[in-house]
Design a protein around this motif. Structure first.
Motif, PDB file in Angstrom:
ATOM      1  N   CYS A 135      30.871  23.782  53.371  1.00 51.36           N
ATOM      2  CA  CYS A 135      31.121  25.042  53.888  1.00 51.36           C
ATOM      3  C   CYS A 135      32.338  25.790  53.055  1.00 51.36           C
ATOM      4  O   CYS A 135      33.617  25.399  53.245  1.00 51.36           O
ATOM      5  CB  CYS A 135      31.248  24.905  55.379  1.00 51.36           C
ATOM      6  SG  CYS A 135      29.901  24.333  56.487  1.00 51.36           S
ATOM      7  N   LEU A 136      31.985  26.916  52.509  1.00 57.13           N
ATOM      8  CA  LEU A 136      32.866  27.486  51.619  1.00 57.13           C
ATOM      9  C   LEU A 136      33.210  28.969  52.321  1.00 57.13           C
ATOM     10  O   LEU A 136      32.392  29.632  52.502  1.00 57.13           O
ATOM     11  CB  LEU A 136      32.486  27.836  50.181  1.00 57.13           C
ATOM     12  CG  LEU A 136      33.244  28.533  49.416  1.00 57.13           C
ATOM     13  CD1 LEU A 136      34.735  28.294  49.121  1.00 57.13           C
ATOM     14  CD2 LEU A 136      32.571  28.945  47.985  1.00 57.13           C
ATOM     15  N   MET A 137      34.605  29.276  52.678  1.00 57.66           N
ATOM     16  CA  MET A 137      34.975  30.318  53.431  1.00 57.66           C
ATOM     17  C   MET A 137      36.120  31.034  52.455  1.00 57.66           C
ATOM     18  O   MET A 137      37.190  30.741  52.772  1.00 57.66           O
ATOM     19  CB  MET A 137      35.594  30.049  54.773  1.00 57.66           C
ATOM     20  CG  MET A 137      34.330  29.227  55.710  1.00 57.66           C
ATOM     21  SD  MET A 137      35.314  28.181  56.890  1.00 57.66           S
ATOM     22  CE  MET A 137      35.688  26.712  55.968  1.00 57.66           C
ATOM     23  N   PRO A 138      35.911  31.852  51.491  1.00 58.88           N
ATOM     24  CA  PRO A 138      36.550  32.123  50.559  1.00 58.88           C
ATOM     25  C   PRO A 138      37.677  33.032  51.130  1.00 58.88           C
ATOM     26  O   PRO A 138      37.427  34.205  51.674  1.00 58.88           O
ATOM     27  CB  PRO A 138      35.779  32.985  49.484  1.00 58.88           C
ATOM     28  CG  PRO A 138      34.313  32.279  49.532  1.00 58.88           C
ATOM     29  CD  PRO A 138      34.341  32.198  51.138  1.00 58.88           C
ATOM     30  N   VAL A 139      39.032  32.834  50.874  1.00 58.04           N
ATOM     31  CA  VAL A 139      39.984  33.691  51.506  1.00 58.04           C
ATOM     32  C   VAL A 139      40.036  34.850  50.853  1.00 58.04           C
ATOM     33  O   VAL A 139      40.504  35.834  51.129  1.00 58.04           O
ATOM     34  CB  VAL A 139      41.494  32.775  51.274  1.00 58.04           C
ATOM     35  CG1 VAL A 139      42.575  33.654  51.635  1.00 58.04           C
ATOM     36  CG2 VAL A 139      41.618  31.634  52.276  1.00 58.04           C
ATOM     37  N   ASP A 140      39.991  34.709  49.213  1.00 56.03           N
ATOM     38  CA  ASP A 140      39.855  36.044  48.469  1.00 56.03           C
ATOM     39  C   ASP A 140      38.750  36.829  48.388  1.00 56.03           C
ATOM     40  O   ASP A 140      37.601  36.241  48.843  1.00 56.03           O
ATOM     41  CB  ASP A 140      40.119  35.467  46.990  1.00 56.03           C
ATOM     42  CG  ASP A 140      41.605  34.958  46.872  1.00 56.03           C
ATOM     43  OD1 ASP A 140      42.524  35.391  47.527  1.00 56.03           O
ATOM     44  OD2 ASP A 140      41.786  33.875  46.060  1.00 56.03           O
ATOM     45  N   GLY A 141      38.879  38.207  48.757  1.00 56.48           N
ATOM     46  CA  GLY A 141      37.836  39.133  48.773  1.00 56.48           C
ATOM     47  C   GLY A 141      36.953  39.593  47.307  1.00 56.48           C
ATOM     48  O   GLY A 141      37.413  38.525  46.356  1.00 56.48           O
ATOM     49  N   TYR A 142      36.257  40.434  47.143  1.00 60.86           N
ATOM     50  CA  TYR A 142      35.451  40.890  46.195  1.00 60.86           C
ATOM     51  C   TYR A 142      36.725  41.125  44.878  1.00 60.86           C
ATOM     52  O   TYR A 142      37.465  42.230  45.169  1.00 60.86           O
ATOM     53  CB  TYR A 142      34.666  42.094  46.325  1.00 60.86           C
ATOM     54  CG  TYR A 142      34.086  42.287  45.220  1.00 60.86           C
ATOM     55  CD1 TYR A 142      33.230  41.565  44.357  1.00 60.86           C
ATOM     56  CD2 TYR A 142      33.947  43.765  44.731  1.00 60.86           C
ATOM     57  CE1 TYR A 142      32.499  42.042  43.171  1.00 60.86           C
ATOM     58  CE2 TYR A 142      33.344  44.194  43.674  1.00 60.86           C
ATOM     59  CZ  TYR A 142      32.412  43.167  42.845  1.00 60.86           C
ATOM     60  OH  TYR A 142      31.808  43.648  41.694  1.00 60.86           O
ATOM     61  N   ASP A 143      36.467  40.621  43.832  1.00 62.78           N
ATOM     62  CA  ASP A 143      37.144  41.106  42.376  1.00 62.78           C
ATOM     63  C   ASP A 143      36.064  41.434  41.448  1.00 62.78           C
ATOM     64  O   ASP A 143      35.306  40.663  40.984  1.00 62.78           O
ATOM     65  CB  ASP A 143      37.779  39.704  41.998  1.00 62.78           C
ATOM     66  CG  ASP A 143      38.574  40.111  40.719  1.00 62.78           C
ATOM     67  OD1 ASP A 143      38.485  41.204  40.382  1.00 62.78           O
ATOM     68  OD2 ASP A 143      39.250  39.149  40.345  1.00 62.78           O
ATOM     69  N   THR A 144      36.203  42.697  40.942  1.00 64.71           N
ATOM     70  CA  THR A 144      35.287  43.396  40.046  1.00 64.71           C
ATOM     71  C   THR A 144      35.241  42.515  38.719  1.00 64.71           C
ATOM     72  O   THR A 144      34.175  42.560  37.972  1.00 64.71           O
ATOM     73  CB  THR A 144      35.476  44.723  39.736  1.00 64.71           C
ATOM     74  OG1 THR A 144      36.887  44.869  39.285  1.00 64.71           O
ATOM     75  CG2 THR A 144      35.376  45.622  41.021  1.00 64.71           C
ATOM     76  N   ASP A 145      36.121  41.574  38.508  1.00 61.71           N
ATOM     77  CA  ASP A 145      36.263  40.884  37.278  1.00 61.71           C
ATOM     78  C   ASP A 145      35.854  39.572  37.555  1.00 61.71           C
ATOM     79  O   ASP A 145      36.054  38.644  36.351  1.00 61.71           O
ATOM     80  CB  ASP A 145      37.673  40.900  36.691  1.00 61.71           C
ATOM     81  CG  ASP A 145      38.235  42.287  36.220  1.00 61.71           C
ATOM     82  OD1 ASP A 145      37.252  42.996  35.540  1.00 61.71           O
ATOM     83  OD2 ASP A 145      39.403  42.548  36.407  1.00 61.71           O
ATOM     84  N   ASP A 146      35.374  39.037  38.522  1.00 63.52           N
ATOM     85  CA  ASP A 146      35.133  37.933  38.963  1.00 63.52           C
ATOM     86  C   ASP A 146      33.691  37.879  39.717  1.00 63.52           C
ATOM     87  O   ASP A 146      33.707  38.066  40.797  1.00 63.52           O
ATOM     88  CB  ASP A 146      36.029  37.058  39.857  1.00 63.52           C
ATOM     89  CG  ASP A 146      35.532  35.543  40.093  1.00 63.52           C
ATOM     90  OD1 ASP A 146      34.528  35.453  39.627  1.00 63.52           O
ATOM     91  OD2 ASP A 146      36.283  34.802  40.591  1.00 63.52           O
ATOM     92  N   GLU A 147      32.494  37.812  39.118  1.00 63.45           N
ATOM     93  CA  GLU A 147      30.967  37.893  39.869  1.00 63.45           C
ATOM     94  C   GLU A 147      30.891  36.997  40.888  1.00 63.45           C
ATOM     95  O   GLU A 147      30.309  37.242  41.880  1.00 63.45           O
ATOM     96  CB  GLU A 147      30.145  37.744  38.472  1.00 63.45           C
ATOM     97  CG  GLU A 147      28.776  38.049  39.122  1.00 63.45           C
ATOM     98  CD  GLU A 147      27.760  38.029  38.148  1.00 63.45           C
ATOM     99  OE1 GLU A 147      26.432  37.997  38.190  1.00 63.45           O
ATOM    100  OE2 GLU A 147      27.989  37.766  36.614  1.00 63.45           O
ATOM    101  N   MET A 148      31.636  36.030  40.831  1.00 60.87           N
ATOM    102  CA  MET A 148      31.095  35.049  41.752  1.00 60.87           C
ATOM    103  C   MET A 148      31.714  35.556  43.066  1.00 60.87           C
ATOM    104  O   MET A 148      31.088  34.901  44.209  1.00 60.87           O
ATOM    105  CB  MET A 148      31.608  33.596  41.452  1.00 60.87           C
ATOM    106  CG  MET A 148      31.133  32.866  40.696  1.00 60.87           C
ATOM    107  SD  MET A 148      31.621  31.198  40.141  1.00 60.87           S
ATOM    108  CE  MET A 148      30.946  30.315  41.427  1.00 60.87           C
ATOM    109  N   THR A 149      32.878  36.348  43.192  1.00 61.00           N
ATOM    110  CA  THR A 149      33.252  36.544  44.398  1.00 61.00           C
ATOM    111  C   THR A 149      32.253  37.720  45.083  1.00 61.00           C
ATOM    112  O   THR A 149      32.340  37.928  46.386  1.00 61.00           O
ATOM    113  CB  THR A 149      34.670  37.552  44.261  1.00 61.00           C
ATOM    114  OG1 THR A 149      34.493  38.445  43.324  1.00 61.00           O
ATOM    115  CG2 THR A 149      35.539  36.382  43.536  1.00 61.00           C
ATOM    116  N   SER A 150      31.276  38.212  44.734  1.00 57.50           N
ATOM    117  CA  SER A 150      30.138  38.827  45.256  1.00 57.50           C
ATOM    118  C   SER A 150      29.046  38.167  45.888  1.00 57.50           C
ATOM    119  O   SER A 150      28.646  38.641  46.804  1.00 57.50           O
ATOM    120  CB  SER A 150      29.440  39.740  44.222  1.00 57.50           C
ATOM    121  OG  SER A 150      28.340  38.908  43.461  1.00 57.50           O
ATOM    122  N   LEU A 151      29.363  36.454  46.021  1.00 65.06           N
ATOM    123  CA  LEU A 151      28.554  35.687  46.559  1.00 65.06           C
ATOM    124  C   LEU A 151      27.147  35.876  46.335  1.00 65.06           C
ATOM    125  O   LEU A 151      26.614  35.477  45.028  1.00 65.06           O
ATOM    126  CB  LEU A 151      28.856  35.658  48.037  1.00 65.06           C
ATOM    127  CG  LEU A 151      30.344  35.379  48.459  1.00 65.06           C
ATOM    128  CD1 LEU A 151      30.428  35.517  49.948  1.00 65.06           C
ATOM    129  CD2 LEU A 151      30.951  34.502  47.820  1.00 65.06           C
TER     130      LEU A 151
END
Length: 402
Positions: A181-197
């Protein structure tokens, strides 16, 4: 087992409303037979409670909120939060079940140390905080206390992670889990595609991690803006061989429920196609979401901004209208000659009705009267002052083209 993910938007600190909404998700998850409910990282207290975690009264309210949630929720749940048990604000996850909320950090340390002294637990906490301090905390956010951990839920081993980096412990084989169960603390970063989930899966993201960890991934994202951080939703459940079993929409609130068969070796009978990754669209919607939530969560009436005929002011105005609608936008038109015509046309095209115009010559005269000789800096300051006055009078969020 059946896993539910509550993809929520909330206002940190509004504990009564937040707990009520979380409990409602809990009731729906219980009705659908979920064995575990997972909440996004910022839902209860935000990704960084702006130093409030050092405030004893705030912490007491948060503790009471967790207790109230534990009393109202009937399905086991993972709830990220920020604590101050060591004197330093730290991230943690509460495992809520049977009317109690148990910090995973404490249970993990006790499991690692075994039956023994409380001093040993305290020493382990201090060592972790010292390590965090050596790494530095330039952003001013809370330090992360817990390492990735594994708990048992309904006979399955469930890994708990708060960042994309935490997956490394599972991928490297340091920890074994049936479900992570991954609950990312960091929000969306336009330079890191993975943060869009979920949209990132269309480009192959998360597939290697699921394969290396040989585990199901249940990724819980929030949906909304929390101060200067935006979460774009996109929660999903992925099988170890890389197929999507379920995916939530971007920028929406919903309860995602998915059956997970930890004994299966695939393929899925009905895999879900991942949504496409469109960086420009995600960036635009993130900006609009940020404006909307800044207005709504502060209880403001709308937005005030300057329209000066430039591309920057046009983009800002378009984002504001997309966020809150044209009837909640107040435009302060200030431009000269051709730029003035462009500014007026933009306001008409966006259907902004609440409009004030500043005379460019009048502003220059005022700047000269102040000894500025019409210098650009003095003129801009006068316009900004007028914008601030409008925003304060109308309880509006003042936006800058910067």
């Amino acid at each position: 087992m059946k896993i539910a993910i509550a993809q929520m938007n909330s206002t940190p600190g509004a504990f009564d409303a937040t707990v009520s909404a979380m409990a409602a998700y809990g009731r729906r998850a219980e009705e659908l037979g979920a064995d575990l409910l997972v909440f996004g990282a910022p839902v209860l207290m935000g990704p960084d409670p702006m130093g409030l975690a050092a405030n004893e009264a705030y912490l007491l309210d948060a503790t009471r909120a967790l207790g109230a949630l534990a009393e109202q929720i009937g399905v086991p749940a993972l709830v990220p939060y920020t604590s101050n048990i060591t004197g330093v604000p730290t991230y943690d996850v509460a495992y809520v079940r049977d009317g109690a909320a148990v910090p995973i950090s404490l249970t993990s340390m006790l499991d690692a140390i075994g039956p023994g002294s409380v001093d040993a637990v305290a020493r382990g906490i201090r060592e972790r905080l010292d390590a965090d301090a050596r790494l530095g905390d330039a952003g001013g956010q809370a330090a992360r206390l817990i390492d990735p951990a594994v708990i048992e839920v309904g006979g399955a081993h469930v890994g708990v992670a708060l960042s994309l980096g935490d997956l490394d412990a599972f991928c490297a084989g340091d920890l074994d889990a049936d479900v992570i169960c991954l609950m990312p603390v960091d929000g969306y970063d336009t330079d890191d595609e993975m943060t869009s989930l979920a949209p990132a899966v269309s480009d192959g993201c998360f597939v290697p991690e699921a394969a290396d960890a040989d585990a199901w991934l249940a990724v819980a994202g929030a949906s909304g803006a929390y101060e200067d951080m935006v979460y774009c939703g996109g929660s999903f459940v992925m099988a170890p061989w890389g197929e999507l079993a379920a995916a939530a929409s971007s920028f929406g609130e919903e309860l995602l429920v998915c059956d997970v068969d930890v004994r299966s070796e695939g393929p899925l009978a009905e895999p879900v196609a991942p949504p496409a990754y469109d960086r420009a669209t995600l960036l635009w919607r993130s900006a609009a979401t940020s404006v909307r939530d800044q207005v709504n969560k502060r209880g403001l009436s709308g937005v005030a901004l300057v329209v000066d005929g430039s591309l920057a002011s046009a983009a800002t105005a378009a984002v504001a209208v997309d966020a809150v609608g044209p009837l909640r936008v107040h435009a302060l038109v200030w431009a000269e000659e051709d730029a003035l015509a462009d500014a007026r046309e933009l306001v008409r095209n966006l259907r902004i009705r609440d409009v004030d115009e500043l005379s460019a010559r009048g502003v220059e005269v005022a700047a000269e009267a102040l000894g500025g000789d019409g210098e650009e800096g003095v003129v801009s300051s006068l316009v900004e002052t007028r914008l601030g006055t409008l925003a304060a009078a109308g309880e509006l969020l003042a936006l800058s083209c910067a």
